[in-house]
Each structure stands twice: as C-alpha cells, then as structure tokens.
Design an enzyme around this catalytic site. Structure first.
Site, PDB file in Angstrom:
ATOM      1  N   GLU A   1      53.727 -15.921-125.530  1.00 57.10           N
ATOM      2  CA  GLU A   1      53.879 -14.778-126.355  1.00 57.10           C
ATOM      3  C   GLU A   1      53.895 -15.124-127.969  1.00 57.10           C
ATOM      4  O   GLU A   1      54.483 -16.225-128.441  1.00 57.10           O
ATOM      5  CB  GLU A   1      55.437 -14.225-126.207  1.00 57.10           C
ATOM      6  CG  GLU A   1      55.504 -12.985-126.932  1.00 57.10           C
ATOM      7  CD  GLU A   1      56.781 -12.165-126.449  1.00 57.10           C
ATOM      8  OE1 GLU A   1      57.225 -11.280-127.168  1.00 57.10           O
ATOM      9  OE2 GLU A   1      57.546 -12.748-125.746  1.00 57.10           O
TER      10      GLU A   1
ATOM     11  N   ARG B   1      61.665 -25.163-115.680  1.00 61.21           N
ATOM     12  CA  ARG B   1      61.265 -25.449-117.069  1.00 61.21           C
ATOM     13  C   ARG B   1      61.937 -26.668-117.608  1.00 61.21           C
ATOM     14  O   ARG B   1      62.883 -27.510-116.727  1.00 61.21           O
ATOM     15  CB  ARG B   1      62.021 -24.115-117.966  1.00 61.21           C
ATOM     16  CG  ARG B   1      63.427 -24.381-117.889  1.00 61.21           C
ATOM     17  CD  ARG B   1      64.066 -22.971-118.520  1.00 61.21           C
ATOM     18  NE  ARG B   1      63.886 -23.171-120.020  1.00 61.21           N
ATOM     19  CZ  ARG B   1      63.943 -22.186-121.040  1.00 61.21           C
ATOM     20  NH1 ARG B   1      64.345 -20.894-120.490  1.00 61.21           N
ATOM     21  NH2 ARG B   1      63.878 -22.329-122.072  1.00 61.21           N
TER      22      ARG B   1
ATOM     23  N   LYS C   1      63.619 -19.843-127.843  1.00 64.47           N
ATOM     24  CA  LYS C   1      62.873 -19.267-128.952  1.00 64.47           C
ATOM     25  C   LYS C   1      64.069 -18.549-129.962  1.00 64.47           C
ATOM     26  O   LYS C   1      63.681 -18.632-131.209  1.00 64.47           O
ATOM     27  CB  LYS C   1      61.591 -18.237-128.569  1.00 64.47           C
ATOM     28  CG  LYS C   1      60.165 -19.087-128.527  1.00 64.47           C
ATOM     29  CD  LYS C   1      59.324 -17.986-128.256  1.00 64.47           C
ATOM     30  CE  LYS C   1      57.848 -18.739-128.259  1.00 64.47           C
ATOM     31  NZ  LYS C   1      56.752 -17.832-127.972  1.00 64.47           N
TER      32      LYS C   1
END
Length: 556
Positions: free
Chosen positions: A37, A264, A274
C-alpha cells in the site's frame, strides 16, 4: 547479482507447496505478487516478502508482479509509489512490464460488485460505521442482520449506481457482502465491500471516483485478474482467507488463485508498524523516512546496508508459520560479513590528539604504501604521507592506563598502522590540565617489522598533519533501548536517547576526499561506515553502518 543464499533458497513449506502444485498440474507457471500500500516507505519486514515473492518466481521460472494496493487514497501519494519502486529495484529485483495498481481495476471491480448484487450476494446498507460495528457482534456472540439486508436487487442496483454518481455523503451508505451474520469468523459477517469518499484526489485516477473498494474485496479479484497462482501474505490475513475464497468463488474472475500465510518479521529494538513509523517521522523523533536509525529500506540504505546483506538476512530467518522475534544481531551480522569481504580499509581519527615525532626530520616527508584490504590483494594499495607531525585518536593514549590496556602509555610503544613503532616520551597539557600534545620518538628501523628482540602488541590508527581532511562522523545505534518497545507501556518512552552521536571534528586520510555517496569503508578498529548524502567535497560525512563486532549491552 543474487547472493548464494538467494540462488539456492532454503526449502520451506511454501516452496514445497509450489513444487507439489507444479507436479500435480494445478498450475503450469508460477505467478506471485508483491502488493504494497503506498502509504509509507518500505521497511525490513517488507524485504522479507519481496525476497520471498520475487525469489520464488525466480527459482521456479515464473514471474512476480508489483501491484500497488491503492484503495485508500486519503493516506497515499505518488512519493510513496516512487519510493517503493526504488527500494524494490535496489534490492535487486525487476518486475519488468508487470507493474499494476489496484486502481487499474476500479471499473472491473465495480462491475463484479454489480454481479454480486444481481446474485443477491451484496446489498446497500444505510447503517453508520458505529452501527455496523455494533451489529457485527463479538467473538462469542453472533451478529444481527442489518435492517437493509433484504432490499431488492433493483433497489440495491439503483442505490449503488447513485453511490457511484456521488449523490450520498461520506459514511451514509456502504455496499456489503451478504454472507452470514452468525459466522464464527467475524470477517464473514457481511463485510463492507465499498465505501463513499468524497473530496479525494487519487494519485492515479484523480477525481473520477468517490466510491472506493475495500482491500478484502479488491485483493482477491486483483490476484485473479493478474493470474496470480500463489498469493502470499502474513499471518494476520489468515482469518481473512475464507473471505478471499468467497469473493473468488462468487464472481466470474478468469482464474482461481490461492492464499497462503507466513509469519511476519518482528525485529528486536525497533518498530515495524507503518503507523508507528509514520509517527516517528511526523513527530520529529527521526529526520525523515531515510533516517539511518529507522528500519526502512531507505534508512538502511543510507546507513550503508547492502542489498546482498538484506537478502542474505531474509534467507537466513526463513519462512515459517511461527511468530517470534528475530535478534537484531542477525541483521547486523549479515552486513558485517558482507562488508568484511568487500569494504576497503581506511584510517580515521575521531578525537584527534597531536603527536610530534621529535627525532623525525622536520623537512622530511615520505610516502607509505598501505593495503586497501588485508584479505583481498586485488583491491590494491594507496599511498599515505608520513611526516614529523601526526594525529592519533585521544582514546589510544592513557596517562594512567587500566589493566590490559595495549595502546600508547607514557614510556610505552605502539605501532602506527602500516608505519613505524613510536614511543611516548613526554606529554604536554594545556591550562585546564587536558593533554594537548604528545612528544614521541620514532624507530625508523621498524617500518613493516617489529624491533629486534621485542614484540609490540598495540597497533593504532593515525593521520598525517600534512595531508588530512576534516570529516563529520555520525555514530548510529539501535533506535530503542529495549528489545520489545512498548511492552511495558508507552513505546515512545523506550526510544534510545543515544541512538545518534555526532563527532564534528574528526580527521580522515586524504583518499577519502573524493568519495561518492553510498561508498562503504572499514575505518580500522572502529567499524564499517558509508558516505552520507550530506557530504561535501571538502567535508565528507560518514555514517556508522555497524561495528566490527557486536558490543550492544556490553559497555563497549
């Protein structure tokens, strides 16, 4: 060029799945994708996904798409798009002609939504965001049907078309999938597929749309339209997989991708969210997305990390379904190993102390030849001047040395790297009592050899006063003081106040006057450093990449 590790990747469960799928004929060619994104810069966690997706495509002779998930234009902009492309290329990967945006499919996504409405599988809901949340239920209680769930196909089509036309304000209506409000998986309780967002200029579509699809709806369709065979994502999307499959099953897409999840990357002494990285930048805790203290790829690049080291690190940590934290030392060891083999050696004095060689002729200036790399003769040599006045590092002299100190002391001897043995005969102090100068004698018979009958243990760095240049040294350390920031409360309180120390008056050898941004060197006995973009021809700036060894928490 890929690293050896990336050329022969470790076999893991996704690797085995792909081997089975190819052998069974489920797919003939592997297609993966990396779908960031564009709402921030990539970090080391994204590197794990990049290496996995592009690496598997390379291993199995397939392709990997770069696709931007640009369905949330409030937080996205073209700066992030370009930064992401730059980072993926820097890591050594090329998507060729396979660059996509989710926004490329906005019209097709809209038509697939129309298809769901026609099938009675989607409806326009007038509940507010808060009401949708209240109706959804909890993990232990089923949800309740929306009062608008049983609208007719015709009414839903009319309202949805008017939503696209911009007739309704933000938050007044959504399009929801009609699945099961009693499902034990909350993601299947009539999830939102579309929401209204006015006044947004999308970086790809401008103001053409005021109706934007959600990620859970967009992602599976985008995968299917691109022919993705293996949609790889992190474990937080595991509970979303039934919705992924539901969307693929109920619209007429041309292919049937499958989603697989892996753990992750959670790295010690930093944050990987983020949102938190954005807060660090916006609140001024760091100086931009490329601050060398950050785990962003831009920050690691500015700090001197190499693509080879990052790819090696990603291969070493492996691909599993087990959550856990990776030691920062693993990342640091990867870059240390890379630079040990490749970085030229140079001399630098961080805290200069003047040395006068009293028995060295004032008019004499000689040129010494030093190796650029002790393990790689192919890197050649460089010439350094040597004269009566030198500078050594203040830390390399102790008037009252502690036990085990092997550098220069009153009456003691050390070897100057690549040069002679000197002895400290006299020290000069200023009015404050601080040592301002050492007067030493030099043994001119010791160039490249130890004095007869005695072994000099200490070797220190030096620069010639006749040929040296000033430099700024930025010593970077770990961004946080603790392995898991925020574990005991406010994560900001765990920031390391000593994560950056600047030395303004260092001196370095003259070969470092004409250096390029990004060049990497080992400053002997100090660590590995890279040239920062703030450098000028007359005053280079060097960032500490990593020390010569792991000294974290050892008081070194």
């Amino acid at each position: 060029m890929m690293t050896e590790a990336s050329e022969t990747p470790r076999t893991h469960f996704i690797h085995q799945i792909i081997e089975t799928d190819l052998a069974s004929g489920r797919c003939q060619r592997i297609v993966t994708r990396f779908p960031p994104e564009p709402n921030g810069y990539l970090h080391i966690g994204h590197a794990k996904s990049i290496v996995l997706n592009f690496g598997l495509a390379e291993t199995f002779g397939g392709v990997c798409n770069l696709r931007f998930d640009d369905t949330n234009p409030h937080k996205e902009n073209i700066e992030y798009v370009e930064a992401i492309k730059r980072d993926v290329r820097w890591l050594g990967y090329d998507w060729g002609e396979r660059l996509y945006f989710a926004s490329d499919y906005f019209e097709q996504l809209y038509q697939f939504a129309i298809e769901l409405i026609h099938k009675g599988l989607a409806y326009v809901c007038d509940l507010s965001v808060e009401e949708v949340r209240a109706y959804r239920g909890t993990l232990t209680e089923p949800g309740r049907n929306s009062p608008w769930r049983d609208r007719s196909v015709e009414e839903n089509l009319d309202l949805f078309q008017r939503m696209r036309a911009g007739e309704f304000p933000d938050g007044s209506r959504t399009l929801r999938a009609k699945i099961d409000m009693a499902s034990p998986n909350i993601n299947l309780r009539d999830p939102v597929l579309y929401r209204i967002k006015h006044g947004v200029i999308h970086h790809q579509t401008g103001d053409a749309w005021c109706l934007y699809p959600t990620y859970d709806y967009t992602h599976p369709i985008s995968d299917a339209l691109e022919g993705v065979t293996h949609s790889l994502c992190t474990l937080e999307f595991e509970d979303h997989r039934p919705l992924y499959d539901w969307v693929i099953e109920h619209v007429s897409v041309p292919s049937r991708p499958r989603q697989y999840e892996f753990s992750r990357l959670n790295l010690e002494y930093t944050v990987m969210s983020k949102r938190r990285l954005t807060e660090l930048v916006d609140e001024g805790h760091v100086k931009g997305w490329d601050d060398p203290r950050l785990p962003t790829l831009a920050g690691l690049r500015r700090r001197g990390y190499t693509p080879c080291a990052i790819r090696t690190f990603c291969e070493r940590i492996g691909i599993t379904k087990s959550e856990g934290r990776v030691e920062m030392a693993m990342l640091e060891n990867a870059i240390r190993e890379d630079l040990d083999a490749t970085a030229p050696r140079r001399l630098a004095v961080f805290y200069p102390l003047k040395v006068v060689l009293v028995n060295y002729p004032e008019e004499r200036l000689e040129w010494l030849e030093l190796s650029n790399h002790p393990k790689d003769p192919a890197q050649g040599t460089r010439r350094l001047s040597f004269g009566r006045v030198l500078y050594i590092d203040r830390r390399d002299f102790e008037e009252h040395p502690p036990k085990g100190f092997k550098r220069l002391t009153p009456g003691g001897e050390v070897r100057l790297r690549g040069a002679y043995v000197i002895r400290a005969d006299e020290l000069i102090k200023d009015d404050s009592g601080e040592i301002s100068e050492l007067r030493c004698s030099v043994d001119l018979d010791t160039l490249g050899k130890d004095p007869q009958g005695r072994k000099v243990k200490g070797v220190i760095q030096w620069v010639s006063a006749a040929h040296t240049i000033p430099a700024e040294i930025r010593l970077y350390d770990r961004l946080f003081r603790v392995p898991v920031p925020g574990a005991d409360g406010d994560w900001r309180a765990d920031l390391n106040p000593h994560a950056l120390k600047v030395i303004h008056n260092a001196l370095v050898e003259p070969s470092l006057a004409q250096v390029e941004v990004g060049e990497r060197f080992q400053f002997e006995r100090e660590g590995y450093f890279t040239v920062d973009p703030d450098s000028t021809p007359t005053r280079p700036v060097f960032n500490l990449t990593v020390g010569l060894r792991d000294t974290w928490g050892r008081g070194a």
